[in-house]
Design a protein around this motif. Structure first.
Motif, short mmCIF file in Angstrom:
data_model
loop_
_atom_site.label_atom_id
_atom_site.label_comp_id
_atom_site.label_asym_id
_atom_site.label_seq_id
_atom_site.Cartn_x
_atom_site.Cartn_y
_atom_site.Cartn_z
N GLU A 74 0.82 -1.20 0.00
CA GLU A 74 0.00 0.00 0.00
C GLU A 74 0.86 1.26 0.00
O GLU A 74 0.56 2.23 -0.69
CB GLU A 74 -0.93 0.01 1.21
N VAL A 75 1.92 1.26 0.78
CA VAL A 75 2.81 2.42 0.82
C VAL A 75 3.44 2.63 -0.55
O VAL A 75 3.48 3.75 -1.06
CB VAL A 75 3.89 2.22 1.90
N ASP A 76 3.90 1.55 -1.17
CA ASP A 76 4.50 1.67 -2.49
C ASP A 76 3.49 2.19 -3.51
O ASP A 76 3.82 3.02 -4.36
CB ASP A 76 5.05 0.32 -2.96
N GLU A 77 2.24 1.72 -3.43
CA GLU A 77 1.21 2.16 -4.37
C GLU A 77 0.94 3.66 -4.24
O GLU A 77 0.88 4.39 -5.23
CB GLU A 77 -0.07 1.37 -4.11
N VAL A 78 0.80 4.13 -3.01
CA VAL A 78 0.53 5.56 -2.78
C VAL A 78 1.72 6.40 -3.22
O VAL A 78 1.56 7.42 -3.89
CB VAL A 78 0.20 5.81 -1.30
N LEU A 79 2.92 5.96 -2.87
CA LEU A 79 4.10 6.74 -3.24
C LEU A 79 4.33 6.75 -4.74
O LEU A 79 4.75 7.76 -5.31
CB LEU A 79 5.32 6.20 -2.50
N ASP A 80 4.06 5.63 -5.42
CA ASP A 80 4.19 5.60 -6.88
C ASP A 80 3.22 6.56 -7.54
O ASP A 80 3.57 7.28 -8.48
CB ASP A 80 3.97 4.18 -7.41
N ARG A 81 1.97 6.57 -7.05
CA ARG A 81 0.98 7.48 -7.63
C ARG A 81 1.37 8.94 -7.37
O ARG A 81 1.26 9.79 -8.25
CB ARG A 81 -0.39 7.20 -7.05
N LEU A 82 1.81 9.22 -6.17
CA LEU A 82 2.23 10.57 -5.82
C LEU A 82 3.40 11.01 -6.69
O LEU A 82 3.41 12.12 -7.22
CB LEU A 82 2.60 10.62 -4.34
N ALA A 83 4.37 10.14 -6.87
CA ALA A 83 5.53 10.46 -7.70
C ALA A 83 5.11 10.70 -9.15
O ALA A 83 5.62 11.62 -9.80
CB ALA A 83 6.55 9.34 -7.61
N ALA A 84 4.19 9.90 -9.66
CA ALA A 84 3.74 10.07 -11.05
C ALA A 84 3.02 11.40 -11.23
O ALA A 84 3.25 12.12 -12.21
CB ALA A 84 2.82 8.92 -11.45
N GLU A 85 2.17 11.76 -10.27
CA GLU A 85 1.45 13.04 -10.38
C GLU A 85 2.41 14.21 -10.26
O GLU A 85 2.27 15.20 -10.98
CB GLU A 85 0.35 13.13 -9.33
N LEU A 86 3.37 14.13 -9.36
CA LEU A 86 4.33 15.22 -9.23
C LEU A 86 5.21 15.34 -10.47
O LEU A 86 5.54 16.44 -10.91
CB LEU A 86 5.17 15.03 -7.98
N ALA A 87 5.60 14.21 -11.06
CA ALA A 87 6.40 14.25 -12.28
C ALA A 87 5.60 14.86 -13.42
O ALA A 87 6.13 15.66 -14.20
CB ALA A 87 6.86 12.84 -12.65
N GLU A 88 4.32 14.51 -13.51
CA GLU A 88 3.45 15.09 -14.55
C GLU A 88 3.32 16.59 -14.35
O GLU A 88 3.38 17.37 -15.30
CB GLU A 88 2.09 14.41 -14.49
N ARG A 89 3.14 17.00 -13.10
CA ARG A 89 3.01 18.42 -12.79
C ARG A 89 4.30 19.16 -13.11
O ARG A 89 4.27 20.25 -13.70
CB ARG A 89 2.65 18.59 -11.32
N ASP A 90 5.45 18.60 -12.76
CA ASP A 90 6.73 19.25 -13.05
C ASP A 90 6.97 19.37 -14.55
O ASP A 90 7.49 20.38 -15.03
CB ASP A 90 7.88 18.47 -12.40
N ALA A 91 6.58 18.34 -15.30
CA ALA A 91 6.73 18.39 -16.76
C ALA A 91 5.86 19.48 -17.35
O ALA A 91 6.28 20.21 -18.25
CB ALA A 91 6.39 17.03 -17.37
N ARG A 92 4.65 19.61 -16.83
CA ARG A 92 3.74 20.66 -17.33
C ARG A 92 4.28 22.05 -16.99
O ARG A 92 4.22 22.96 -17.81
CB ARG A 92 2.35 20.46 -16.72
#
Length: 137
Positions: A74-92
């Motif tokens: 569960e921790v890995d799932e939440v952190l992976d999603r958080l990292a993906a959203e932050l990476a998408e936001r940084d790219a934008r």
């Protein structure tokens, strides 16, 4: 004396068995009522799914604790999603900054004024040589 103790033990064990397995009303069916169902201890997803993750959402995340600590999946799932959203936001953000740098200076000021912003350090007009147009004279 021994037989009396054995008979008493059989009666006690039989009574406990009937009390545990029986319905209590004599029908032999399942017990109605009783304890309510336990709430699941696994949240579906502690982060919002209908909007981008905000810093307050990350602060509010409370992951469930298992007997030996956090559930790593569960921790890995939440952190992976958080990292993906932050990476998408940084790219934008990088994309928008590159787009802003590509605009001529006059268009930047107009776009900034239309957005209702105030002049920031990157919005100062520059001369042809790239230096600020102040302090001459």
């Amino acid at each position: 004396m021994f037989w009396w103790l054995m008979a008493a033990m059989v009666v006690v064990v039989g009574g406990v068995t009937l009390a545990v397995l029986g319905s209590g009303d004599g029908s032999g069916g399942p017990v109605s009522g009783g304890l309510p169902d336990a709430e699941p201890d696994r949240p579906h997803d502690p982060l919002p799914t209908d909007r981008p993750v905000a810093p307050a959402d990350v602060v509010a995340v409370r992951l469930p604790v298992a007997p030996r600590g956090y559930r790593m999946a569960e921790v890995d799932e939440v952190l992976d999603r958080l990292a993906a959203e932050l990476a998408e936001r940084d790219a934008r953000i990088a994309e928008l900054r590159a787009e802003l740098r590509a605009r001529p200076v006059g268009e930047r000021a107009v776009a900034h004024a239309e957005a209702g912003g105030t002049a920031g350090p990157g919005d100062a007009p520059t001369g042809a040589d790239g230096t600020a147009g102040e302090g001459r004279g």
